[in-house]
Scaffold this motif. Structure first.
Motif, PDB file in Angstrom:
ATOM      1  N   GLY A 186      51.424  42.018  39.338  1.00  0.00           N
ATOM      2  CA  GLY A 186      50.886  43.355  39.503  1.00  0.00           C
ATOM      3  C   GLY A 186      49.903  43.655  38.388  1.00  0.00           C
ATOM      4  O   GLY A 186      49.832  42.935  37.390  1.00  0.00           O
ATOM      5  N   PRO A 187      49.130  44.723  38.537  1.00  0.00           N
ATOM      6  CA  PRO A 187      48.171  45.081  37.494  1.00  0.00           C
ATOM      7  C   PRO A 187      48.865  45.636  36.256  1.00  0.00           C
ATOM      8  O   PRO A 187      49.911  46.279  36.350  1.00  0.00           O
ATOM      9  CB  PRO A 187      47.303  46.159  38.168  1.00  0.00           C
ATOM     10  CG  PRO A 187      48.172  46.731  39.241  1.00  0.00           C
ATOM     11  CD  PRO A 187      49.042  45.614  39.713  1.00  0.00           C
ATOM     12  N   PHE A 238      49.099  35.712  37.075  1.00  0.00           N
ATOM     13  CA  PHE A 238      48.053  34.698  37.197  1.00  0.00           C
ATOM     14  C   PHE A 238      47.180  34.615  35.959  1.00  0.00           C
ATOM     15  O   PHE A 238      46.554  33.582  35.705  1.00  0.00           O
ATOM     16  CB  PHE A 238      47.254  34.898  38.484  1.00  0.00           C
ATOM     17  CG  PHE A 238      47.878  34.135  39.628  1.00  0.00           C
ATOM     18  CD1 PHE A 238      47.352  32.933  40.054  1.00  0.00           C
ATOM     19  CD2 PHE A 238      49.037  34.595  40.219  1.00  0.00           C
ATOM     20  CE1 PHE A 238      47.955  32.204  41.064  1.00  0.00           C
ATOM     21  CE2 PHE A 238      49.654  33.883  41.239  1.00  0.00           C
ATOM     22  CZ  PHE A 238      49.108  32.683  41.665  1.00  0.00           C
ATOM     23  N   THR A 239      47.160  35.654  35.152  1.00  0.00           N
ATOM     24  CA  THR A 239      46.541  35.545  33.827  1.00  0.00           C
ATOM     25  C   THR A 239      47.330  34.543  32.990  1.00  0.00           C
ATOM     26  O   THR A 239      46.751  33.742  32.247  1.00  0.00           O
ATOM     27  CB  THR A 239      46.515  36.916  33.136  1.00  0.00           C
ATOM     28  OG1 THR A 239      45.868  37.868  33.982  1.00  0.00           O
ATOM     29  CG2 THR A 239      45.775  36.846  31.811  1.00  0.00           C
ATOM     30  N   GLY A 269      47.796  35.815  44.148  1.00  0.00           N
ATOM     31  CA  GLY A 269      47.341  36.045  42.782  1.00  0.00           C
ATOM     32  C   GLY A 269      46.024  35.365  42.516  1.00  0.00           C
ATOM     33  O   GLY A 269      45.727  34.300  43.070  1.00  0.00           O
ATOM     34  N   VAL A 270      45.217  35.970  41.642  1.00  0.00           N
ATOM     35  CA  VAL A 270      43.893  35.447  41.314  1.00  0.00           C
ATOM     36  C   VAL A 270      43.610  35.695  39.830  1.00  0.00           C
ATOM     37  O   VAL A 270      43.940  36.762  39.296  1.00  0.00           O
ATOM     38  CB  VAL A 270      42.794  36.122  42.165  1.00  0.00           C
ATOM     39  CG1 VAL A 270      41.406  35.616  41.758  1.00  0.00           C
ATOM     40  CG2 VAL A 270      43.018  35.887  43.649  1.00  0.00           C
ATOM     41  N   SER A 271      43.009  34.720  39.174  1.00  0.00           N
ATOM     42  CA  SER A 271      42.568  34.898  37.794  1.00  0.00           C
ATOM     43  C   SER A 271      41.451  33.890  37.512  1.00  0.00           C
ATOM     44  O   SER A 271      40.960  33.214  38.420  1.00  0.00           O
ATOM     45  CB  SER A 271      43.730  34.707  36.810  1.00  0.00           C
ATOM     46  OG  SER A 271      43.318  34.949  35.476  1.00  0.00           O
ATOM     47  N   SER A 323      42.100  39.122  33.845  1.00  0.00           N
ATOM     48  CA  SER A 323      43.158  39.866  34.531  1.00  0.00           C
ATOM     49  C   SER A 323      42.531  40.719  35.618  1.00  0.00           C
ATOM     50  O   SER A 323      41.605  41.489  35.362  1.00  0.00           O
ATOM     51  CB  SER A 323      43.916  40.756  33.535  1.00  0.00           C
ATOM     52  OG  SER A 323      44.955  41.462  34.184  1.00  0.00           O
ATOM     53  N   GLY A 324      43.000  40.551  36.842  1.00  0.00           N
ATOM     54  CA  GLY A 324      42.456  41.323  37.947  1.00  0.00           C
ATOM     55  C   GLY A 324      43.394  41.300  39.138  1.00  0.00           C
ATOM     56  O   GLY A 324      44.490  40.750  39.079  1.00  0.00           O
ATOM     57  N   GLU A 325      42.943  41.870  40.234  1.00  0.00           N
ATOM     58  CA  GLU A 325      43.737  41.944  41.461  1.00  0.00           C
ATOM     59  C   GLU A 325      42.916  41.408  42.630  1.00  0.00           C
ATOM     60  O   GLU A 325      42.764  42.056  43.673  1.00  0.00           O
ATOM     61  CB  GLU A 325      44.192  43.385  41.710  1.00  0.00           C
ATOM     62  CG  GLU A 325      45.263  43.853  40.751  1.00  0.00           C
ATOM     63  CD  GLU A 325      46.549  43.038  40.852  1.00  0.00           C
ATOM     64  OE1 GLU A 325      46.983  42.762  41.987  1.00  0.00           O
ATOM     65  OE2 GLU A 325      47.109  42.662  39.803  1.00  0.00           O
ATOM     66  N   GLY A 326      42.391  40.186  42.442  1.00  0.00           N
ATOM     67  CA  GLY A 326      41.534  39.576  43.444  1.00  0.00           C
ATOM     68  C   GLY A 326      42.200  39.268  44.759  1.00  0.00           C
ATOM     69  O   GLY A 326      41.522  39.039  45.765  1.00  0.00           O
TER      70      GLY A 326
END
Length: 334
Positions: A69-70, A105-106, A144-146, A159-162
């Motif tokens: 989550g963010p 994912f970070t 998840g994406v980073s 850090s993001g919510e791709g």
């Protein structure tokens, strides 16, 4: 970060379904993780306390925790789980002086410099440029994406919510799926399809648009999980299950390609998350790679970018332990 020799360092990777806890060794390597079900605990501090009480042999000096989550002001409101991970609450409840909270994912992006060729299964492309950005994505309970960007010999994890970006159809079959889901949901994100629940959604949608799901058996189709669908595909008894996983593989390749274009990821794209690895031969690497490269005028650009499936267990814990070690080294030199 300062602590006596008897202190422990804790790392934890919290997903929508599973929570993984481990104690990090002095060299920054995480120990054997303990896996808990998030549904077995009312909240995160309860699960954390249960782990510390049973496994920590001394005070916990510092912790690095990641969640799906963010992150906002040291707090993660989990996207696919009712838990709240709050840095200040953890410090107060468990007596941990230093707590680092990052996206899951970070954490995996932090692990990339610590993975070797034996930890990776290459899926096409040329040689990775170690000085160029790298992308990370993976499907599990969510998507998840980073990314990892190197600057002046320092690696910066993004850090993001791709996983919540939009998704695009690229065939008549995918357009059919989109028309149904748009009418049903109003918006289709990448995670709508590229996740465990997304595989179930995709299978159910195929059954409906093919007219195979009557009112009498719609509830049976809706009850099928990604695990059930994968079992059917592996048994070779359900063509729709095979098609579902092929569509999943192709769409994951398309989203991975979009990430590579966005970051200029000549350092490679790395697949993590539980699903792609667990699918084994049912993960269609050929379709993945075709859709990854299918970027019009940029096909030759994409063809040079390597993709890797991370095969090493618990890469997020590796990244968290590396982050703790980096903090300790910085404290020693200051």
């Amino acid at each position: 970060m300062r602590a006596d020799a008897a202190s422990s360092y804790l790392v934890a990777d919290i997903g929508g379904t599973h929570a993984r806890f481990a104690l990090a060794q002095a060299d920054g390597t995480p120990g054997t993780p303990v896996v808990m079900q998030t549904c077995d605990f009312a909240d995160f501090p309860q699960a954390l306390s249960a782990f510390i009480d049973k496994h920590a042999k001394g005070p916990v000096a510092a912790a690095a925790i990641c969640g799906a989550g963010p992150v906002s002001d040291g707090v993660i409101a989990m996207t696919n789980c009712p838990w709240i991970i709050d840095r200040r609450q953890i410090a107060a409840a468990c007596g941990i002086a230093e707590v680092e909270i990052i996206n899951d994912f970070t954490a995996i992006a932090h692990a990339l410099p610590h993975l070797g060729l034996a930890d990776l299964d290459r899926i096409g492309g040329g040689e990775a440029d170690p000085a160029a950005p790298a992308g990370v994505l993976g499907a599990g309970t969510g998507l998840g994406v980073s990314g990892l960007i190197s600057k002046n010999e320092t690696a910066i994890a993004l850090s993001g919510e791709g996983g919540h970006v939009g998704l695009s159809p690229a065939s008549d079959r995918e357009l059919e799926i989109f028309r149904h889901l748009l009418a049903e949901r109003g918006r289709i994100s990448a995670e709508t399809i590229l996740s465990g629940p997304g595989i179930a959604t995709l299978y159910r949608t195929l059954a409906i648009i093919d007219g195979a799901a009557s009112r009498a058996d719609e509830h049976k189709t809706a009850a099928l999980t990604a695990e059930h669908i994968t079992q059917r595909a592996a048994a070779g008894t359900d063509a729709r299950a095979v098609e579902t996983l092929d569509l999943f593989s192709g769409w994951l390749g398309a989203v991975a390609g979009d990430l590579a274009l966005t970051l200029g990821a000549k350092g490679g794209i790395y697949l993590a998350g539980g699903i792609a690895g667990r699918l084994g031969p049912l993960f269609n690497k050929t379709l993945f790679r075709q859709r990854f490269e299918a970027k019009g005028r940029f096909e030759s650009y994409m063809a040079a970018i390597p993709c890797y499936l991370i095969t090493r267990d618990n890469p997020a814990l590796i990244g968290l332990a590396a982050l703790l070690r980096q903090s300790r080294d910085t404290a020693k030199s200051s």
